[in-house]
Design a protein around this motif. Sequence first.
Motif, PDB file in Angstrom:
ATOM      1  N   ILE A 261     -26.320   4.155  13.443  1.00 45.33           N
ATOM      2  CA  ILE A 261     -25.340   4.345  14.740  1.00 45.33           C
ATOM      3  C   ILE A 261     -24.298   5.039  14.487  1.00 45.33           C
ATOM      4  CG2 ILE A 261     -24.256   3.545  16.941  1.00 45.33           C
ATOM      5  CD1 ILE A 261     -26.607   1.282  16.982  1.00 45.33           C
ATOM      6  N   ALA A 262     -23.347   4.807  13.473  1.00 45.03           N
ATOM      7  CA  ALA A 262     -22.114   5.309  13.139  1.00 45.03           C
ATOM      8  C   ALA A 262     -22.403   6.670  12.621  1.00 45.03           C
ATOM      9  CB  ALA A 262     -21.395   4.499  12.011  1.00 45.03           C
TER      10      ALA A 262
ATOM     11  N   ARG B  89     -17.756  -8.181  20.316  1.00 45.41           N
ATOM     12  CA  ARG B  89     -17.728  -8.203  18.880  1.00 45.41           C
ATOM     13  C   ARG B  89     -19.072  -8.183  18.381  1.00 45.41           C
ATOM     14  NH1 ARG B  89     -13.349 -12.670  16.881  1.00 45.41           N
ATOM     15  NH2 ARG B  89     -13.975 -11.403  15.017  1.00 45.41           N
ATOM     16  N   ASN B  90     -19.535  -6.942  18.659  1.00 45.64           N
ATOM     17  CA  ASN B  90     -21.319  -6.789  18.296  1.00 45.64           C
ATOM     18  C   ASN B  90     -21.509  -5.784  17.400  1.00 45.64           C
ATOM     19  OD1 ASN B  90     -20.855  -4.685  20.094  1.00 45.64           O
ATOM     20  ND2 ASN B  90     -20.930  -6.046  21.663  1.00 45.64           N
ATOM     21  N   LEU B  91     -22.594  -5.309  17.052  1.00 42.88           N
ATOM     22  CA  LEU B  91     -22.980  -4.227  16.074  1.00 42.88           C
ATOM     23  C   LEU B  91     -22.654  -3.060  16.667  1.00 42.88           C
ATOM     24  CD1 LEU B  91     -26.495  -5.462  14.844  1.00 42.88           C
ATOM     25  CD2 LEU B  91     -24.259  -5.404  13.643  1.00 42.88           C
ATOM     26  N   PHE B  92     -22.792  -2.839  17.848  1.00 42.33           N
ATOM     27  CA  PHE B  92     -22.421  -1.336  18.736  1.00 42.33           C
ATOM     28  C   PHE B  92     -20.979  -1.003  18.353  1.00 42.33           C
ATOM     29  CE2 PHE B  92     -21.362   1.498  22.018  1.00 42.33           C
ATOM     30  CZ  PHE B  92     -21.877   2.428  22.049  1.00 42.33           C
TER      31      PHE B  92
ATOM     32  N   ILE C  68     -19.322   1.998  16.230  1.00 42.24           N
ATOM     33  CA  ILE C  68     -18.043   2.992  16.573  1.00 42.24           C
ATOM     34  C   ILE C  68     -16.955   2.978  15.628  1.00 42.24           C
ATOM     35  CG2 ILE C  68     -16.452   3.466  18.229  1.00 42.24           C
ATOM     36  CD1 ILE C  68     -18.238   2.488  20.446  1.00 42.24           C
ATOM     37  N   LEU C  69     -16.562   1.660  15.089  1.00 43.96           N
ATOM     38  CA  LEU C  69     -15.189   1.606  14.372  1.00 43.96           C
ATOM     39  C   LEU C  69     -15.773   2.193  12.858  1.00 43.96           C
ATOM     40  CD1 LEU C  69     -12.549   0.395  13.532  1.00 43.96           C
ATOM     41  CD2 LEU C  69     -13.838  -1.708  12.772  1.00 43.96           C
ATOM     42  N   LEU C  70     -17.095   2.040  12.251  1.00 48.47           N
ATOM     43  CA  LEU C  70     -17.372   2.481  11.290  1.00 48.47           C
ATOM     44  C   LEU C  70     -17.696   4.191  11.309  1.00 48.47           C
ATOM     45  CD1 LEU C  70     -20.385   0.588   9.849  1.00 48.47           C
ATOM     46  CD2 LEU C  70     -18.002   0.596   9.104  1.00 48.47           C
ATOM     47  N   ALA C  71     -18.013   4.658  12.488  1.00 48.85           N
ATOM     48  CA  ALA C  71     -17.697   6.111  12.876  1.00 48.85           C
ATOM     49  C   ALA C  71     -16.600   6.618  12.687  1.00 48.85           C
ATOM     50  CB  ALA C  71     -18.353   6.423  14.292  1.00 48.85           C
TER      51      ALA C  71
END
Length: 327
Positions: free
Chosen positions: A94-95, A176-179, A183-186
């Motif tokens: 997703i990222a 505080r989820n995977l989505f 976004i943070l990883l992106a």
Amino acid sequence: MTSAPPADARGRARRSRGDSRRGDNVFFNLSRGSGILLLVVMAAIAGFLAYRSFLALGKNEGNFLTTFEWTPDATEPVFGIAVLTFGTLVSALIAMVIAVPVAVGIALFISHYAPRRIAQPFAYLVDLLAAVPSIVYGLWGVLFLVPHMDGLTSWMDQYLGWTYVFDQSSTGVPPRNLFTVSILLAIMVLPIITAVTREVFRQVPRMHEEAALALGATRWEMIRTAVLPFGRPGIISASMLGLGRALGETIAVATVLSTNSELSLHLLDPGGGTFAQNIALKFNEAQPLGRDALMASGLVLFVITLLVNGAARMIIARRKEYSGAAA
């Protein structure tokens, strides 16, 4: 008839050639030694992880690949990587879906649209973001990003909840989820992908661009027909570099993600986990068997990273128009 060069001149030429060959041999041996050393280090890491994994898997009472639970230090040790594999791959993918188009757009803006007086400071700012420590991103994520994700997650639950993936079954809890982690990883991998892609676009032969414009192409048509095809292998390389960063990110994910041992396809619900985050959180408190189990999960992440990079090199090698300058 020309006269032969003096004997001292011939001697100096021979000594010069000898010194050149000696320097070439030294450089060749140093380069080969560095390559061999890298292979030895990689083999040592793989061997160490495989040995510790073998010790742990022999005592595991569950299926390592499909078990959700992670209790290696219990009386009957049971641990598996199903939740960790799902969380690592989904958050990283997703990222990349978010980061790659944005990074390509920023790289095109800097290299082909922005004036020089704007492009240089903007490029410097993007490069500066790559130097921000992971813990800073993690603190920003948990203190700023998570509280401001409520509106977006509510909107996605309302309008995209029919997809099941974005159906939020847990309401009233911080996202505080995977989505949110994705976004943070992106944001974290965006500077890396942008910097590499920008340099690739700058290597496009000027003649190709001028030829496209001379044939009446607009600037976008020139980019679509001359710049993007030339830079596609470089974009793939940059994306794989960013994907490797996303797969192995530890502190930022551990700071933001609320972990549990349940595998849920509801990406907006708290929970999940990743390999790196699980190792970071549980290594200090783990017993010897628990540490061996963490080594086993680390070996899986090691293999996934190697497969990703190997696949990227295969894709690039099959591109006939790829040149070393665009690497």
